[in-house]
Design a protein around this motif. Sequence first.
Motif, PDB file in Angstrom:
ATOM      1  N   LYS A  26       9.847   8.251  -1.613  1.00  9.69           N
ATOM      2  CA  LYS A  26      10.280   6.643  -1.787  1.00  9.69           C
ATOM      3  C   LYS A  26       8.832   6.093  -1.392  1.00  9.69           C
ATOM      4  O   LYS A  26       8.060   6.498  -0.456  1.00  9.69           O
ATOM      5  CB  LYS A  26      11.200   6.491  -0.445  1.00  9.69           C
ATOM      6  CG  LYS A  26      11.528   4.998  -0.650  1.00  9.69           C
ATOM      7  CD  LYS A  26      12.422   4.784   0.440  1.00  9.69           C
ATOM      8  CE  LYS A  26      12.859   3.245   0.651  1.00  9.69           C
ATOM      9  NZ  LYS A  26      14.044   2.973   1.494  1.00  9.69           N
ATOM     10  N   ASP A  27       8.674   4.909  -2.127  1.00  9.81           N
ATOM     11  CA  ASP A  27       7.403   4.245  -1.943  1.00  9.81           C
ATOM     12  C   ASP A  27       7.444   3.566  -0.565  1.00  9.81           C
ATOM     13  O   ASP A  27       8.631   2.610  -0.333  1.00  9.81           O
ATOM     14  CB  ASP A  27       7.341   3.151  -3.141  1.00  9.81           C
ATOM     15  CG  ASP A  27       7.002   3.545  -4.714  1.00  9.81           C
ATOM     16  OD1 ASP A  27       6.711   4.853  -4.297  1.00  9.81           O
ATOM     17  OD2 ASP A  27       7.163   2.858  -5.375  1.00  9.81           O
ATOM     18  N   ILE A  28       6.542   3.454   0.103  1.00  2.62           N
ATOM     19  CA  ILE A  28       6.602   2.666   1.549  1.00  2.62           C
ATOM     20  C   ILE A  28       5.589   1.453   1.405  1.00  2.62           C
ATOM     21  O   ILE A  28       5.745   0.398   2.126  1.00  2.62           O
ATOM     22  CB  ILE A  28       6.484   3.517   2.771  1.00  2.62           C
ATOM     23  CG1 ILE A  28       4.918   4.214   2.743  1.00  2.62           C
ATOM     24  CG2 ILE A  28       7.620   4.550   2.981  1.00  2.62           C
ATOM     25  CD1 ILE A  28       4.982   5.145   3.983  1.00  2.62           C
ATOM     26  N   VAL A  29       4.701   1.736   0.521  1.00  3.57           N
ATOM     27  CA  VAL A  29       3.561   0.614   0.258  1.00  3.57           C
ATOM     28  C   VAL A  29       3.315   0.425  -1.149  1.00  3.57           C
ATOM     29  O   VAL A  29       2.906   1.386  -1.764  1.00  3.57           O
ATOM     30  CB  VAL A  29       2.196   0.866   1.038  1.00  3.57           C
ATOM     31  CG1 VAL A  29       1.216  -0.291   0.766  1.00  3.57           C
ATOM     32  CG2 VAL A  29       2.569   1.180   2.606  1.00  3.57           C
ATOM     33  N   LYS A  35      -0.013   2.857  -5.038  1.00  2.00           N
ATOM     34  CA  LYS A  35       1.192   2.812  -3.941  1.00  2.00           C
ATOM     35  C   LYS A  35       1.000   3.857  -2.887  1.00  2.00           C
ATOM     36  O   LYS A  35       0.252   4.814  -3.267  1.00  2.00           O
ATOM     37  CB  LYS A  35       2.378   3.040  -4.561  1.00  2.00           C
ATOM     38  CG  LYS A  35       2.588   4.120  -5.465  1.00  2.00           C
ATOM     39  CD  LYS A  35       4.028   4.387  -6.336  1.00  2.00           C
ATOM     40  CE  LYS A  35       4.049   5.741  -6.852  1.00  2.00           C
ATOM     41  NZ  LYS A  35       5.319   5.875  -7.776  1.00  2.00           N
ATOM     42  N   ILE A  36       1.634   4.002  -1.887  1.00  2.00           N
ATOM     43  CA  ILE A  36       1.878   5.111  -0.780  1.00  2.00           C
ATOM     44  C   ILE A  36       3.326   5.324  -0.799  1.00  2.00           C
ATOM     45  O   ILE A  36       3.938   4.807  -0.577  1.00  2.00           O
ATOM     46  CB  ILE A  36       1.151   4.458   0.525  1.00  2.00           C
ATOM     47  CG1 ILE A  36      -0.323   4.180   0.194  1.00  2.00           C
ATOM     48  CG2 ILE A  36       1.364   5.688   1.650  1.00  2.00           C
ATOM     49  CD1 ILE A  36      -1.028   3.751   1.419  1.00  2.00           C
ATOM     50  N   THR A  37       3.607   6.683  -0.648  1.00  2.00           N
ATOM     51  CA  THR A  37       5.074   7.142  -0.770  1.00  2.00           C
ATOM     52  C   THR A  37       5.021   7.717   0.433  1.00  2.00           C
ATOM     53  O   THR A  37       4.260   8.221   1.329  1.00  2.00           O
ATOM     54  CB  THR A  37       5.339   8.329  -1.678  1.00  2.00           C
ATOM     55  OG1 THR A  37       4.488   9.415  -1.527  1.00  2.00           O
ATOM     56  CG2 THR A  37       4.889   7.771  -3.395  1.00  2.00           C
TER      57      THR A  37
END
Length: 340
Positions: A26-29, A35-37
């Motif tokens: 899930k993407d958190i950023v 992006k950062i998962t």
Amino acid sequence: MKNKKFKLAAVALLSMITLAGCSGGKDIVTMKGGKITDSQFFDELKKSSTSSETLVNMIIQKITLDDYGNKVDQKEIDKQYASYEKQNGGKKPFEALLKQNNMTAKQFKENIKQSLAFTEMLKSHIKVTDADLKETWKTYHPQVETQIMSFDSKEDAEKALKKVNDGEDFTKVAKSDSHDTTTKEDGGKVKFDSTTTTEPAGVTVPNEVKEAAYKLENGKVSDLITVQNQQTGADVYYIVKMVKNKQKGNDYKPYEKELKEIFEQTKIADATFQQEVIGKELDKANVKIKDSQYKDILTPYLPQKETKTSESKTSDSKESKSSKTKSTDSSKKETTESTK
């Protein structure tokens, strides 16, 4: 308030970073061009020097709560929570402090429960014998009632002692002259025994003061007692009046309950004992580490089991063969001599 550090000694052992839910993609950023998962974030956390310690704490937490959480009384949790509230200025200031540290009251109470469950786990491994009670008895003294004055200045202490020796009321002198702001308003009244427990709670009574007090008869006042402050190195001066002394006598049986509690608290505070218990509980739980990065993190805790190396086995085998050869040679020799 901004710079106030959040120190909670009773729950420090099992404070931890919650990593649950970090295993997916899930993407958190999100940002321009990337992006950062949560899985990337989790992989980065694993590089931290504290990740092994965090995982160990999570394992211990799970074992402790699963096996001993049901032994914790909710009333004790609420009592400790109320105590933390009081120490930190009351309900609203404490809630603000919790919020500042990204924690809710519910989470903090869960940490208290964890700490209490850990204590229950340690207690379950303590077996108190008569020998333990007799050993504890050697240094035990029952609770006594006293009045105490303390001073940072020897001159002030000597002046106060002179007033008392000249007939002035100890309570009056304590209220006007003692430097101890915790007890002076009540005339220096303090109850204590040979443990750290005092009434009022939190008052420090040095061992030198206790030993001098135990020798006093009811109504008697000590000479000046000089004690070195272990933190600053400065001398602190005490005057003690014995209000009600109690000799322990020669039989430990009447104090069996107190002695048992003292012995248990001493064991619970023993770091070596804590590690032994953790090792036994980890072994009992048959914990298996599936991630190769952390495969050895429990080794320092687990009981060391005796294993024979291949070299040892070879040596044992050689010794066995040698023994058999000597036995055969001896038998042959005896047969030959008999034939002769």
